[in-house]
Design an enzyme around this catalytic site. Sequence first.
Site, PDB file in Angstrom:
ATOM      1  N   ARG A  23       0.758  -1.179  -0.122  1.00  0.00           N
ATOM      2  CA  ARG A  23       0.144  -0.051  -0.045  1.00  0.00           C
ATOM      3  C   ARG A  23       1.217   1.155  -0.099  1.00  0.00           C
ATOM      4  NH1 ARG A  23      -1.440   3.088   4.308  1.00  0.00           N
ATOM      5  NH2 ARG A  23      -3.362   4.281   4.374  1.00  0.00           N
ATOM      6  N   ARG A  27       0.929   3.828  -3.308  1.00  0.00           N
ATOM      7  CA  ARG A  27       0.598   5.133  -3.022  1.00  0.00           C
ATOM      8  C   ARG A  27       1.610   6.232  -3.207  1.00  0.00           C
ATOM      9  NH1 ARG A  27      -4.477   4.347   1.119  1.00  0.00           N
ATOM     10  NH2 ARG A  27      -5.911   3.304  -0.221  1.00  0.00           N
ATOM     11  N   GLY A 104      12.452 -11.366   1.927  1.00  0.00           N
ATOM     12  CA  GLY A 104      13.671 -11.724   2.861  1.00  0.00           C
ATOM     13  C   GLY A 104      15.063 -11.987   2.246  1.00  0.00           C
ATOM     14  N   ASP A 129      11.727 -13.739  10.223  1.00  0.00           N
ATOM     15  CA  ASP A 129      12.989 -14.330  10.681  1.00  0.00           C
ATOM     16  C   ASP A 129      13.841 -13.361  11.523  1.00  0.00           C
ATOM     17  OD1 ASP A 129      11.833 -16.522   9.803  1.00  0.00           O
ATOM     18  OD2 ASP A 129      13.334 -16.947   8.112  1.00  0.00           O
ATOM     19  N   ARG A 164       5.177 -29.586  34.160  1.00  0.00           N
ATOM     20  CA  ARG A 164       6.003 -30.020  32.969  1.00  0.00           C
ATOM     21  C   ARG A 164       6.985 -29.149  32.480  1.00  0.00           C
ATOM     22  NH1 ARG A 164       0.445 -32.272  29.748  1.00  0.00           N
ATOM     23  NH2 ARG A 164       0.551 -34.329  30.734  1.00  0.00           N
ATOM     24  N   ARG A 245       6.954 -32.148  27.115  1.00  0.00           N
ATOM     25  CA  ARG A 245       6.004 -32.125  26.030  1.00  0.00           C
ATOM     26  C   ARG A 245       6.538 -31.087  24.941  1.00  0.00           C
ATOM     27  NH1 ARG A 245       4.361 -35.776  28.259  1.00  0.00           N
ATOM     28  NH2 ARG A 245       1.814 -36.342  28.584  1.00  0.00           N
ATOM     29  N   ARG A 254       3.463 -16.865  11.126  1.00  0.00           N
ATOM     30  CA  ARG A 254       3.464 -16.198   9.577  1.00  0.00           C
ATOM     31  C   ARG A 254       2.276 -15.485   9.283  1.00  0.00           C
ATOM     32  NH1 ARG A 254       6.817 -19.301   5.501  1.00  0.00           N
ATOM     33  NH2 ARG A 254       4.778 -19.514   4.441  1.00  0.00           N
TER      34      ARG A 254
HETATM   35  O1  F6P Z   1      11.420 -17.468   5.836  1.00  0.00           O
HETATM   36  C1  F6P Z   1      10.311 -17.590   6.508  1.00  0.00           C
HETATM   37  C2  F6P Z   1      10.078 -19.093   6.938  1.00  0.00           C
HETATM   38  O2  F6P Z   1       8.554 -18.928   7.782  1.00  0.00           O
HETATM   39  C3  F6P Z   1      10.710 -19.494   7.889  1.00  0.00           C
HETATM   40  O3  F6P Z   1      10.745 -19.311   9.276  1.00  0.00           O
HETATM   41  C4  F6P Z   1      10.689 -20.891   7.493  1.00  0.00           C
HETATM   42  O4  F6P Z   1      11.942 -21.846   7.873  1.00  0.00           O
HETATM   43  C5  F6P Z   1      10.325 -21.123   6.096  1.00  0.00           C
HETATM   44  O5  F6P Z   1      10.014 -19.801   5.905  1.00  0.00           O
HETATM   45  C6  F6P Z   1       9.184 -22.042   5.935  1.00  0.00           C
HETATM   46  O6  F6P Z   1       9.202 -21.814   4.531  1.00  0.00           O
HETATM   47  P1  F6P Z   1       7.750 -22.501   3.556  1.00  0.00           P
HETATM   48  O7  F6P Z   1       6.737 -21.447   3.836  1.00  0.00           O
HETATM   49  O8  F6P Z   1       8.450 -22.614   2.291  1.00  0.00           O
HETATM   50  O9  F6P Z   1       7.498 -23.733   4.158  1.00  0.00           O
END
Ligand code: F6P
Length: 321
Positions: A23, A27, A104, A129, A164, A245, A254
């Site tokens: 965006r 813009r 990235g 990341d 745990r 666990r 994400r």
């Molecule tokens: O680079 C972002 C990321 O989410 C990493 O943290 C992870 O290792 C990778 O992408 C996973 O990639 P994909 O979406 O191809 O499974």
Amino acid sequence: MKIKKIAVVTPGGDAPGMNPAVRAVVREAILKGYEVMGIRRGFSGLIEDDLLEMHMRTVSGIINRGGTILKTKRCAEIRTKPGLDKAIRTLKKHGIQALVIIGGDGSLAAGQKISSYGIPVINIPASIDNDIFGTEETIGYDTALNTAVDAIDKIRDTATSHERIFIVEIMGREHGFLSLSVGLAAGAEFVIVPEKNISISTLVRQLKDEKRKGKTSLIIVYAEGCGKIAEFAAEVQKRCVTEVRVSSLGYIQRGGVPSARSRYLAGLFGSHAVRLLSDGKYNRLVAFSGGKICDLKFSEVAGREKAFNEELYKTARRLSS
Ligand code: F6P
């Protein structure tokens, strides 16, 4: 060269805040009198000529949406000469004179290659990341950090009730930047990252020390780049009486509504990227450093790795005593 038309693309793994960055780029560019095209599905759309015109209203109502309206796809072809040639052909066919890439480290490498064909490129760092050299922060990292900390707060309730050890897997590919921040902010007793080697026997000794100090439950943040979490957890369980666990947070890190911080950075990064183009400053990475939005030439960032923050690592450990 007077730029008249630019394109914007969001390749690689999506990051919350890509939409507000798109965006901002669209813009700011339109306000500067540029035509703007969006490239669908990352570099695949550039190779396969899948573009759309972007207008002020194309980017309405997306500031608070996770993911990317442009869509994305992992694209190995862009790392090859034929793939790059096809990408350049598409840019030329549409009269696109400059490219803004929101992505990235893979996107940064591709941006550098595309710029070597004489196309002005600006990269905006976006990745959960937070592993890009030259910038203290990437778009999406803060949202992922908040998501992970919120999840660990919930995990802590059950960890405390059952007394745990919980091992929580955090994303970050081969780096532990996100894990370290999550560990510090969530108050995890241990943060296991690829940058710091710790043997299982040392870890188990320290876990037992924590128990002796009176802790009845423990949280271990485990970066995905450290290897298979199930094997690691089985090894810990073999040597501990306390129940272990595992919880892998996975792709929830994400997604979701971008945080205010991610949107703020997206707005400023996007705006800065277009300003660089209009000032004739090409082939740069937009960055956040020392409290300011800035930029670095590709030649200053090429092949460089972000340093792991040893002090932060020690602080996270000390505060979990
Ligand atoms: O680079 C972002 C990321 O989410 C990493 O943290 C992870 O290792 C990778 O992408 C996973 O990639 P994909 O979406 O191809 O499974």
